[in-house]
Write an enzyme that holds these catalytic residues in place. Structure first.
Site, short mmCIF file in Angstrom:
data_model
loop_
_atom_site.label_atom_id
_atom_site.label_comp_id
_atom_site.label_asym_id
_atom_site.label_seq_id
_atom_site.Cartn_x
_atom_site.Cartn_y
_atom_site.Cartn_z
N ASP A 58 29.14 -10.76 14.67
CA ASP A 58 27.85 -11.09 14.05
C ASP A 58 27.03 -11.78 15.13
O ASP A 58 27.38 -12.88 15.57
CB ASP A 58 28.09 -12.03 12.85
CG ASP A 58 26.80 -12.39 12.13
OD1 ASP A 58 25.72 -12.29 12.75
OD2 ASP A 58 26.88 -12.79 10.95
N SER A 139 10.90 -3.75 20.52
CA SER A 139 10.21 -2.80 19.64
C SER A 139 8.77 -2.67 20.09
O SER A 139 8.24 -3.56 20.76
CB SER A 139 10.23 -3.33 18.20
OG SER A 139 9.43 -2.55 17.35
N TYR A 152 9.20 -10.12 12.12
CA TYR A 152 9.80 -9.08 12.95
C TYR A 152 9.04 -8.97 14.28
O TYR A 152 9.64 -8.98 15.37
CB TYR A 152 9.79 -7.75 12.21
CG TYR A 152 10.43 -6.60 12.94
CD1 TYR A 152 11.82 -6.53 13.08
CD2 TYR A 152 9.66 -5.57 13.48
CE1 TYR A 152 12.42 -5.46 13.76
CE2 TYR A 152 10.25 -4.50 14.15
CZ TYR A 152 11.63 -4.45 14.29
OH TYR A 152 12.21 -3.40 14.95
N LYS A 156 10.49 -9.84 18.03
CA LYS A 156 10.59 -8.79 19.05
C LYS A 156 9.75 -9.14 20.29
O LYS A 156 10.11 -8.79 21.42
CB LYS A 156 10.17 -7.44 18.46
CG LYS A 156 11.17 -6.90 17.42
CD LYS A 156 12.51 -6.58 18.05
CE LYS A 156 13.49 -5.95 17.09
NZ LYS A 156 14.76 -5.60 17.73
#
Ligand code: NDP
Length: 259
Positions: A58, A139, A152, A156
């Site tokens: 993890d 991304s 997000y 990123k």
């Protein structure tokens, strides 16, 4: 001679999607691949299909990284791929005004803390030989604002910047340890499935999602994997601290261009 012959390659989030394709690609090029994932059952099944080793990891948990370092004290390639959007359990507000602090932190915990820990492990596992390649999967969302997926996008963007810090740090130590980020957009993986569904409107939804993409289609996980392979290999020995977009041309220009 294959491009990864004898190289020890760790890939996070390798149970499915882009991580799986990267693990398979590095394996097919002769790499000694350690596929890792949070999901033990899916990860082990994928590794068995590829024919590589699996370790449960993890990326959020420092103890997991410490355990990996004990079991695998040296590595040549580390691909920090595991990531979440924050929408895995369904639609929830992720705009700058309404995203909860808990949700904001959870996305950063996986994407940013996971990449930070992965880079730290990689440095420790590479510095003995003073050589290696760290590849962080960021991304397109790390390069532009995404109002409805602000956590997000922020996580990123931070990966992109941390990649450069790691690259400069390693170069400053006199090591040939390179660190680069990859910025995919619209790659058809399970990440998109909840949104696309299996109904008769699936094709229309897919077309709409890539309508602004110059190449007018989704990319494939294998197309990302081949870029990661290049960065991992000796084809890229003068590339560090850089970022590669793999987005069908999306960031090459403005979607609003005339004509
Ligand atoms: P998927 O959701 O298909 O796969 C992600 C994998 O990461 C899953 O196996 C997931 O396991 C695993 N994972 C999630 N959290 C953890 C964790 N804490 N520790 C270890 N493993 C974890 O995603 P993609 O393959 O689409 O994406 C891979 C990467 O590429 C991500 O970083 C993503 O942000 C990035 N990316 C993807 C794009 C796309 O269009 N697909 C575009 C831009 C970037 P589980 O199933 O158990 O959650």
């Amino acid at each position: 001679m294959r491009r990864m012959d004898g190289k020890i390659c760790v890939v996070t989030g390798a149970a499915r999607g882009i991580g799986r394709a990267i693990a398979a690609c590095l394996h097919n090029e002769g790499g000694i691949v350690i596929a890792t994932d949070l999901d033990e059952a899916a990860g082990a099944a994928t590794a068995a299909e590829i024919g590589c080793r699996f370790e449960k990891l993890d990326v959020r948990e420092e103890v997991d990284w410490i355990r990996l370092a004990q079991r695998l004290p040296s590595a040549d390639v580390v691909v920090n791929n595991a990531g979440i959007t924050g929408f895995e359990s369904g639609p929830v507000a992720h705009d700058p005004e309404n995203v909860s602090l808990t949700d904001w932190r959870e996305v950063h915990r996986t994407n940013l803390d996971g990449t930070f820990l992965g880079c730290r492990y990689a440095i420790g596992a590479m510095k003995g030989r003073g050589t290696g390649s760290i590849i962080n999967i960021s991304s397109r969302s790390g390069l532009v604002g995404i109002p409805l997926a602000a956590a997000y996008a922020s996580s990123k963007a931070a990966i992109r910047n941390h990649t450069k810090s790691v690259a400069l740090y390693c170069a400053g130590q006199g090591w040939k340890i390179r660190c680069n980020s990859v910025h995919p957009a619209a790659i058809l993986t399970p990440m998109w499935e909840a949104m696309l569904g299996t109904g008769p409107d699936r094709e229309a939804k897919m077309s709409a999602l890539v309508s602004d993409t110059p190449l007018k289609r989704f990319g494939t996980p294998e197309e990302v994997a081949s870029i990661v392979l290049m960065l991992a290999s000796d084809d890229a020995t003068y590339l560090t601290g850089t970022e590669l977009n793999i987005d069908g041309g999306l960031l090459a220009g403005s979607a609003a261009s005339p004509g």
